[in-house]
Scaffold this active site. Structure first.
Site, PDB file in Angstrom:
ATOM      1  N   HIS A  70      -1.872   7.476   7.445  1.00 24.13           N
ATOM      2  CA  HIS A  70      -1.016   8.463   6.760  1.00 24.13           C
ATOM      3  C   HIS A  70      -1.810   9.713   6.401  1.00 24.13           C
ATOM      4  O   HIS A  70      -1.267  10.825   6.389  1.00 24.13           O
ATOM      5  CB  HIS A  70      -0.433   7.873   5.473  1.00 24.13           C
ATOM      6  CG  HIS A  70       0.727   6.944   5.692  1.00 24.13           C
ATOM      7  ND1 HIS A  70       1.914   7.343   6.238  1.00 24.13           N
ATOM      8  CD2 HIS A  70       0.870   5.616   5.421  1.00 24.13           C
ATOM      9  CE1 HIS A  70       2.752   6.308   6.288  1.00 24.13           C
ATOM     10  NE2 HIS A  70       2.142   5.242   5.802  1.00 24.13           N
ATOM     11  N   GLY A  83       0.817  -1.204   0.000  1.00 22.74           N
ATOM     12  CA  GLY A  83       0.000   0.000   0.000  1.00 22.74           C
ATOM     13  C   GLY A  83       0.847   1.248   0.000  1.00 22.74           C
ATOM     14  O   GLY A  83       2.044   1.218   0.311  1.00 22.74           O
ATOM     15  N   GLN A 139       2.495  10.239   1.481  1.00 27.65           N
ATOM     16  CA  GLN A 139       3.881   9.758   1.503  1.00 27.65           C
ATOM     17  C   GLN A 139       4.728  10.339   0.373  1.00 27.65           C
ATOM     18  O   GLN A 139       5.959  10.248   0.420  1.00 27.65           O
ATOM     19  CB  GLN A 139       3.910   8.224   1.433  1.00 27.65           C
ATOM     20  CG  GLN A 139       3.408   7.570   2.720  1.00 27.65           C
ATOM     21  CD  GLN A 139       3.425   6.064   2.606  1.00 27.65           C
ATOM     22  OE1 GLN A 139       2.468   5.471   2.140  1.00 27.65           O
ATOM     23  NE2 GLN A 139       4.515   5.442   3.014  1.00 27.65           N
ATOM     24  N   CYS A 142       6.549   0.012   6.416  1.00 27.90           N
ATOM     25  CA  CYS A 142       6.106   1.242   5.767  1.00 27.90           C
ATOM     26  C   CYS A 142       7.234   1.778   4.909  1.00 27.90           C
ATOM     27  O   CYS A 142       8.382   1.831   5.349  1.00 27.90           O
ATOM     28  CB  CYS A 142       5.725   2.259   6.843  1.00 27.90           C
ATOM     29  SG  CYS A 142       5.135   3.821   6.189  1.00 27.90           S
ATOM     30  N   LEU A 143       6.909   2.201   3.700  1.00 31.84           N
ATOM     31  CA  LEU A 143       7.928   2.787   2.826  1.00 31.84           C
ATOM     32  C   LEU A 143       8.556   4.040   3.447  1.00 31.84           C
ATOM     33  O   LEU A 143       9.682   4.384   3.134  1.00 31.84           O
ATOM     34  CB  LEU A 143       7.303   3.161   1.472  1.00 31.84           C
ATOM     35  CG  LEU A 143       6.846   1.994   0.591  1.00 31.84           C
ATOM     36  CD1 LEU A 143       6.029   2.530  -0.577  1.00 31.84           C
ATOM     37  CD2 LEU A 143       8.033   1.178   0.101  1.00 31.84           C
ATOM     38  N   HIS A 153      -3.663   1.124   8.070  1.00 34.50           N
ATOM     39  CA  HIS A 153      -2.305   1.697   8.063  1.00 34.50           C
ATOM     40  C   HIS A 153      -2.239   2.888   7.096  1.00 34.50           C
ATOM     41  O   HIS A 153      -1.746   3.966   7.465  1.00 34.50           O
ATOM     42  CB  HIS A 153      -1.298   0.610   7.663  1.00 34.50           C
ATOM     43  CG  HIS A 153       0.100   1.108   7.462  1.00 34.50           C
ATOM     44  ND1 HIS A 153       1.142   0.766   8.294  1.00 34.50           N
ATOM     45  CD2 HIS A 153       0.633   1.941   6.521  1.00 34.50           C
ATOM     46  CE1 HIS A 153       2.243   1.373   7.869  1.00 34.50           C
ATOM     47  NE2 HIS A 153       1.970   2.085   6.798  1.00 34.50           N
ATOM     48  N   GLU A 154      -2.744   2.700   5.878  1.00 34.03           N
ATOM     49  CA  GLU A 154      -2.662   3.787   4.884  1.00 34.03           C
ATOM     50  C   GLU A 154      -3.548   4.958   5.276  1.00 34.03           C
ATOM     51  O   GLU A 154      -3.184   6.124   5.058  1.00 34.03           O
ATOM     52  CB  GLU A 154      -3.034   3.278   3.489  1.00 34.03           C
ATOM     53  CG  GLU A 154      -2.170   2.151   2.944  1.00 34.03           C
ATOM     54  CD  GLU A 154      -0.669   2.388   3.030  1.00 34.03           C
ATOM     55  OE1 GLU A 154      -0.238   3.555   3.040  1.00 34.03           O
ATOM     56  OE2 GLU A 154       0.065   1.389   3.105  1.00 34.03           O
TER      57      GLU A 154
HETATM   58 NI    NI Z   1       3.026   3.383   5.580  1.00 37.29          NI
END
Ligand code: NI
Length: 166
Positions: A142, A47, A52, A96-97, A138-139
């Protein structure tokens, strides 16, 4: 299309709250395509959220279909997502990226009902559970300026250094 730079912790911009999408125009489509290209250019993230890449609108992409043994709705582009119902709690490992060097154990709702719009502004509704529900939660964090790091029960016990991101 373009691969965009991913903001990484502790960049303050990851704390910014994203705005709802109001216009489903060509600019939005271009941003969504760039977001997806950026997700795919990395190490196979399930995701990504627009925030981000410093695009502060409520857009995210989730696709857990590559993970075996987990129910899912395939590749999802979700605009202005809202969780309307929660049920149960489960602990699970997240990465997470934007936090490339760590993973962590996080408590999330086990099942959710989700309302969202697709990239053309059509209404969507999903019942989700397990890993897909976790990825969406999670997304969505953000979009509100939150990271999984903010949800660890214990930094000492629930945070793990990565050797390689995969
Ligand atoms: Ni993330």
């Amino acid at each position: 299309m373009a691969v965009l730079e991913i903001l990484t912790y502790p960049d303050d911009r990851l704390r910014q709250v994203s705005e709802p999408v109001k216009q489903f125009d060509a600019a939005l489509q271009g941003c969504i395509d760039d977001l997806e290209e950026t997700r795919l250019a990395g190490p196979g993230a399930v995701g990504i959220a627009a925030a981000q890449v410093a695009w502060f609108q409520r857009v995210l992409i989730v696709d857990v279909s590559g993970r075996k043994k987990t129910g899912n709705h395939g590749h999802l582009i979700l605009v202005n997502p809202e969780i309307t119902e929660w049920d149960g709690f489960a602990i699970g490992r997240e990465g997470c990226l934007s936090v490339p060097d760590y993973t962590g154990n996080v408590v999330r709702a086990e099942r959710i009902q989700l309302d969202a719009l697709d990239r053309d502004g059509n209404a969507l509704c999903f019942d989700m559970e397990g890993f897909e529900a976790r990825a969406v939660q999670h997304e969505m964090d953000h979009l509100d300026g939150l990271l999984f790091l903010d949800r660890l029960v214990s930094r000492r016990q629930d945070l793990f250094q990565r050797k390689v991101y995969k």
